[in-house]
Design an enzyme around this catalytic site. Sequence first.
Site, PDB file in Angstrom:
ATOM      1  N   SER A  73       0.840  -1.200   0.000  1.00 11.54           N
ATOM      2  CA  SER A  73       0.000   0.000   0.000  1.00 11.54           C
ATOM      3  C   SER A  73       0.873   1.247   0.000  1.00 11.54           C
ATOM      4  CB  SER A  73      -0.909   0.006   1.227  1.00 11.54           C
ATOM      5  OG  SER A  73      -1.557   1.258   1.300  1.00 11.54           O
ATOM      6  N   HIS A  83      -1.150  -1.162  -4.379  1.00  6.54           N
ATOM      7  CA  HIS A  83      -2.421  -0.805  -3.734  1.00  6.54           C
ATOM      8  C   HIS A  83      -2.420   0.707  -3.490  1.00  6.54           C
ATOM      9  CE1 HIS A  83      -6.052  -1.736  -1.384  1.00  6.54           C
ATOM     10  NE2 HIS A  83      -5.624  -0.826  -0.503  1.00  6.54           N
ATOM     11  N   ASP A 130      -4.650   3.895  -2.085  1.00 11.39           N
ATOM     12  CA  ASP A 130      -5.788   4.251  -1.226  1.00 11.39           C
ATOM     13  C   ASP A 130      -6.241   5.679  -1.487  1.00 11.39           C
ATOM     14  OD1 ASP A 130      -6.152   1.910   0.529  1.00 11.39           O
ATOM     15  OD2 ASP A 130      -4.087   2.322   1.099  1.00 11.39           O
ATOM     16  N   MET A 164      -8.914   8.595  -0.494  1.00 12.49           N
ATOM     17  CA  MET A 164      -9.822   8.956   0.620  1.00 12.49           C
ATOM     18  C   MET A 164     -10.354  10.371   0.421  1.00 12.49           C
ATOM     19  SD  MET A 164      -7.442   7.657   3.741  1.00 12.49           S
ATOM     20  CE  MET A 164      -6.601   6.077   3.666  1.00 12.49           C
ATOM     21  N   HIS A 185      -8.225   1.477  -4.369  1.00 10.67           N
ATOM     22  CA  HIS A 185      -9.235   1.274  -3.316  1.00 10.67           C
ATOM     23  C   HIS A 185      -9.880   2.623  -3.018  1.00 10.67           C
ATOM     24  CE1 HIS A 185      -9.681   0.285   1.318  1.00 10.67           C
ATOM     25  NE2 HIS A 185     -10.841   0.498   0.741  1.00 10.67           N
ATOM     26  N   MET A 240     -12.092   4.995  -1.050  1.00  7.46           N
ATOM     27  CA  MET A 240     -12.790   5.235   0.224  1.00  7.46           C
ATOM     28  C   MET A 240     -13.454   6.595   0.110  1.00  7.46           C
ATOM     29  SD  MET A 240      -9.841   3.715   2.683  1.00  7.46           S
ATOM     30  CE  MET A 240      -8.692   3.689   1.323  1.00  7.46           C
ATOM     31  N   MET A 280     -11.863  -5.329   4.824  1.00  7.11           N
ATOM     32  CA  MET A 280     -11.066  -4.436   5.672  1.00  7.11           C
ATOM     33  C   MET A 280     -10.835  -5.111   7.018  1.00  7.11           C
ATOM     34  SD  MET A 280     -10.291  -1.897   3.850  1.00  7.11           S
ATOM     35  CE  MET A 280      -9.305  -1.182   5.175  1.00  7.11           C
ATOM     36  N   GLY A 286      -3.032   4.055   7.810  1.00  6.41           N
ATOM     37  CA  GLY A 286      -2.123   2.917   7.863  1.00  6.41           C
ATOM     38  C   GLY A 286      -1.682   2.704   9.306  1.00  6.41           C
ATOM     39  N   ASP A 293      -7.038  -6.244   3.937  1.00 12.29           N
ATOM     40  CA  ASP A 293      -6.343  -4.947   4.000  1.00 12.29           C
ATOM     41  C   ASP A 293      -6.392  -4.357   5.410  1.00 12.29           C
ATOM     42  OD1 ASP A 293      -5.342  -2.403   3.491  1.00 12.29           O
ATOM     43  OD2 ASP A 293      -7.009  -1.777   2.207  1.00 12.29           O
TER      44      ASP A 293
HETATM   45  C1  DX5 Z   1      -6.434   1.824   5.301  1.00 10.06           C
HETATM   46  C2  DX5 Z   1      -5.962   1.479   3.918  1.00 10.06           C
HETATM   47  C3  DX5 Z   1      -4.893   0.464   3.908  1.00 10.06           C
HETATM   48  C4  DX5 Z   1      -3.629   0.881   4.630  1.00 10.06           C
HETATM   49  C5  DX5 Z   1      -2.998  -0.365   5.177  1.00 10.06           C
HETATM   50  O1  DX5 Z   1      -7.558   2.602   5.209  1.00 10.06           O
HETATM   51  O2  DX5 Z   1      -7.039   0.958   3.158  1.00 10.06           O
HETATM   52  O3  DX5 Z   1      -4.592   0.038   2.580  1.00 10.06           O
HETATM   53  O4  DX5 Z   1      -2.714   1.559   3.811  1.00 10.06           O
HETATM   54  O5  DX5 Z   1      -1.894  -0.025   5.928  1.00 10.06           O
HETATM   55  P1  DX5 Z   1      -1.258  -1.033   7.006  1.00 10.06           P
HETATM   56  O6  DX5 Z   1      -0.822  -2.242   6.260  1.00 10.06           O
HETATM   57  O7  DX5 Z   1      -0.130  -0.230   7.568  1.00 10.06           O
HETATM   58  O8  DX5 Z   1      -2.324  -1.335   8.022  1.00 10.06           O
HETATM   59 ZN    ZN Z   2      -6.607   0.023   1.174  1.00 11.59          ZN
END
Ligand code: DX5
Ligand code: ZN
Length: 221
Positions: A11, A36, A38, A40, A69, A71, A140, A147, A178
Site C-alpha cells: 500500500s 495498492h 488508497d 480517501m 481502493h 474510500m 477491511m 495505515g 487490507d
Molecule cells: C487503510 C488502507 C490500507 C492501509 C494499510 O484505510 O485501506 O490500505 O494503507 O496499511 P497497514 O498495512 O499499515 O495497516
Molecule cells: Zn486500502
Amino acid sequence: MLYMKPLIAPSLLSADFLNLGDDIEMVNRSEADWFHCDVMDGIFVPNISFGLPVIKAIKTKAEKPLDVHLMIQHPERFINDFKNAGADLLSVHYEVCSHLHRTLQEIKNLDMKAGIVLNPHTHVTVLENILSEADFVLLMSVNPGFGGQSFIPETFDKIKKLKEMILKKNLQTLIEVDGGIGLNNAKQLIEAGADVLVAGNAVFKNPDPSLAIKMLKNSFF
Ligand code: DX5
Ligand code: ZN
C-alpha cells in the site's frame, strides 16, 4: 487443501511521498504483484490521502497493475476518471453504493477488475446476491482511513465464511485483505482463505522493504 502463494499488494499510503518514484521502482523489482492505492475523501473516512493526479503519475512508472481502493462517497462519479488515470482494478465500498450492481457493471465495462470492499462491521452475507458480479472482495481488517492500525481478529471468520460462499457458488472471486497485515498473521490469513494481502507499514517501515515483500509472499511455505 492446496495453498497457493498469495498475491502481495504493497500500500503506497505508507510510502515516502518525497521519494515516491524510488518506492515504485522498489516494488517493480520486488516479488510484489499489485500496487495498492488508497483514495480517501475526508467524508466517508476521516482522512484525505491522494487522488487522480497522483495515480496518474504512479502509472507512468509502475510496471504492475494498479489496485485502486476508493474510500469515497458516491464512487460511481469517478469510475471513468480512475480508468483514465490508470487503474487496473477498482474497488468500491458496499457501505456507500446504493446501486452496487450497476457500479460493478460500469467498472467491468471499462475493462477494469471490479471489487467490493466491506468495512469490519459489515457481514459477508450481504454479498449473497452480488458476489458473482465481483472479480474480488476486499475485506477491511482495520477501520479504513489510516495505515499502521492493529489487525481486527474477527476478520479470520469473515474470510472463512466468504471462502465457503465463493466455493459453494463455484466462483473464482479473489479475497483480498487490507489493514494491520504483517508476518505475524500472513500465514494464518492464507490458511483462512485469503488470496491477496495488502501491506503498508509492514513493507515501507521495514528497513528492507523488498525483503519484507518476499517474506510475506513466501510466508506460508
Ligand atoms: C487503510 C488502507 C490500507 C492501509 C494499510 O484505510 O485501506 O490500505 O494503507 O496499511 P497497514 O498495512 O499499515 O495497516
Ligand atoms: Zn486500502
